[in-house]
Scaffold this motif. Structure first.
Motif, short mmCIF file in Angstrom:
data_model
loop_
_atom_site.label_atom_id
_atom_site.label_comp_id
_atom_site.label_asym_id
_atom_site.label_seq_id
_atom_site.Cartn_x
_atom_site.Cartn_y
_atom_site.Cartn_z
N ASP A 143 0.86 -1.32 -0.07
CA ASP A 143 0.11 -0.06 0.07
C ASP A 143 0.98 1.22 -0.16
OD1 ASP A 143 -1.71 2.01 0.37
OD2 ASP A 143 -2.58 1.24 2.24
N GLY A 148 -2.87 0.64 -3.95
CA GLY A 148 -2.59 -0.77 -4.00
C GLY A 148 -1.80 -1.20 -5.08
N HIS A 171 5.58 3.05 3.79
CA HIS A 171 4.47 2.57 3.24
C HIS A 171 4.03 1.06 4.07
CE1 HIS A 171 4.65 5.81 0.13
NE2 HIS A 171 5.99 5.32 0.08
N LYS A 224 -5.76 -5.07 0.74
CA LYS A 224 -5.76 -4.13 -0.07
C LYS A 224 -6.38 -4.26 -1.40
CE LYS A 224 -4.76 0.44 -0.67
NZ LYS A 224 -5.94 0.64 -1.63
#
Length: 316
Positions: A143, A148, A171, A224
Motif C-alpha cells: 500500500d 495498492g 508504506h 488492499k
C-alpha cells in the motif's frame, strides 16, 4: 470456490436457530438471496429454491391471512431439499406451520432481530465475498500512499528487497511472495496474504523477517484493493522502454484489467523510489492530471509555434 454451510451464518451473524437443526450442514451453491413473496400466493413454477429464503414483515403479514391448510401447503413447498435455510427478520413471531415444515424437511429456520433490508445487505455481502472468484499470483503487494501496488517479476529480480525499502519509507506491506486475490465486484480485486506468511518478508542472504515486529503495526495491513501493477525485469539493452509515459499497458487478473507499468532493473537505479513516484503519478492520473499528456501538448504547441515562425521568415 469456498464451501459455505448454513451453520456458518450462525457463527458469523449470531442468528437464533428456531427449527431444522439437523440441516445445519446444508451447503450453499449460490450467493443469491430470495424473498418468496409471489410463492406464498401459491405460484411455485419458477421458485428459486436453492437460494437463501428471507421472510420479512410483508411476507409474514400475507402468510398469516391464509387459511390453515394453505399455510401448511405453502410452508412445505418453501422447504425443498436444496433450500439452505429460511431467515425471519425483525425478530417476528414465526407461524407454527413454518416451524413444523422446517423440522419435517430439515431446513434450518433462523431468526434475526434486525430489519429486512439490513439483513439482506449483510447476508448478500457475506455470500458474495465467499463465492467470489479467487486466484493466487506470485508477487508482492504494498500500500503506497493509498494505492495498492502489486510488484511482479521473475524470481530474484528484487521484489522483496524493494518492498522492504518501501516499508522503511513509511508504506505498508500486505503480502510477500504469494498474493491471494479475490474479485469482489466486476471491477474490484482485493489482495491478501496467506495466513502462513502474513506480515513476513523473505530477504535472500538474511532470511525471514517479521515486518510488524520490526517496524510496528502501522507497517502492515491485512488486505488492499489492487490498483496498479509494476513489473520488474532485468535491463535489456536491446529493448526500447517507454520514456514519456503515453503507452498504456494492462494486465488481466481474473476478469479485471489492471493498469500496468514495466520498470527495468539495473545497478544504480533506486527501484523503490521509482515505484513510489509511479504510485503517486498514478494517483494524479486518476485525478485527471497526466504529465505525459501535458508534455505532449506542450511539444505539439512548440512545434506549431516553430512552424509558424518559419513560415513568417519565408515571407520576408
Amino acid at each position: 470456490m469456498a464451501k459455505v454451510q448454513t451453520k456458518d451464518l450462525l457463527d458469523e451473524f449470531k442468528l437464533e436457530l428456531v427449527a431444522g437443526e439437523t440441516g445445519l450442514d446444508r451447503e450453499f451453491i449460490m450467493s443469491d438471496i430470495s424473498r418468496p413473496g409471489i410463492e406464498l400466493t401459491g405460484y411455485f413454477r419458477y421458485y428459486p429454491k436453492a437460494r437463501l429464503q428471507i421472510l420479512g414483515k410483508t411476507e409474514l403479514s400475507y402468510f398469516n391471512e391464509l387459511t390453515s391448510e394453505e399455510r401448511k401447503a405453502r410452508s412445505l413447498k418453501l422447504c425443498s431439499k436444496v433450500t439452505p435455510c429460511i431467515v425471519i427478520t425483525r425478530g417476528m413471531d414465526i407461524p407454527q406451520e413454518i416451524i413444523e415444515a422446517c423440522n419435517e424437511k430439515s431446513v434450518p429456520l433462523l431468526r434475526s432481530p434486525y430489519k429486512t433490508t439490513r439483513v439482506v445487505s449483510r447476508l448478500t455481502n457475506f455470500l458474495e465475498s465467499r463465492f467470489a472468484p479467487f486466484t493466487a499470483i506470485h508477487g508482492v503487494l504494498v500500500d503506497i500512499h493509498g494505492v495498492g501496488v502489486m510488484i511482479m517479476g521473475q524470481s530474484g529480480v528484487g521484489k522483496s528487497e524493494t518492498a522492504l525499502e518501501l516499508v522503511k519509507r513509511g508504506h505498508r506491506l500486505v503480502a510477500d511472495d504469494s498474493v491471494e486475490i479475490t474479485q469482489e465486484d466486476y471491477d474490484r480485486l482485493i489482495g491478501t496474504s496467506p495466513k502462513l506468511i502474513e506480515h513476513l518478508l523473505e530477504i535472500r542472504g538474511l532470511g525471514i523477517i517479521n515486518v510488524m515486529t520490526l517496524f510496528g503495526a502501522s507497517a502492515v495491513r491485512s488486505h488492499k484493493e489492487i490498483d496498479y501493477v509494476i513489473n520488474l525485469e532485468n535491463w535489456d539493452e536491446k529493448k526500447q522502454y517507454d520514456r514519456i509515459g503515453m503507452e498504456e499497458e494492462t494486465l488481466k487478473i481474473i476478469d479485471v484489467e489492471i493498469p500496468k507499468a514495466t520498470i527495468p532493473v539495473r545497478p544504480g537505479r533506486n527501484v523503490a523510489v521509482i515505484i513510489e513516484v509511479a504510485a503517486m503519478n498514478f494517483r494524479l492520473k486518476r485525478l485527471g492530471l497526466n504529465a505525459a499528456e501535458e508534455f505532449t501538448a506542450r511539444l505539439a504547441e512548440t512545434i506549431e509555434s516553430e512552424k509558424h515562425n518559419l513560415e513568417q521568415n519565408k515571407e520576408f
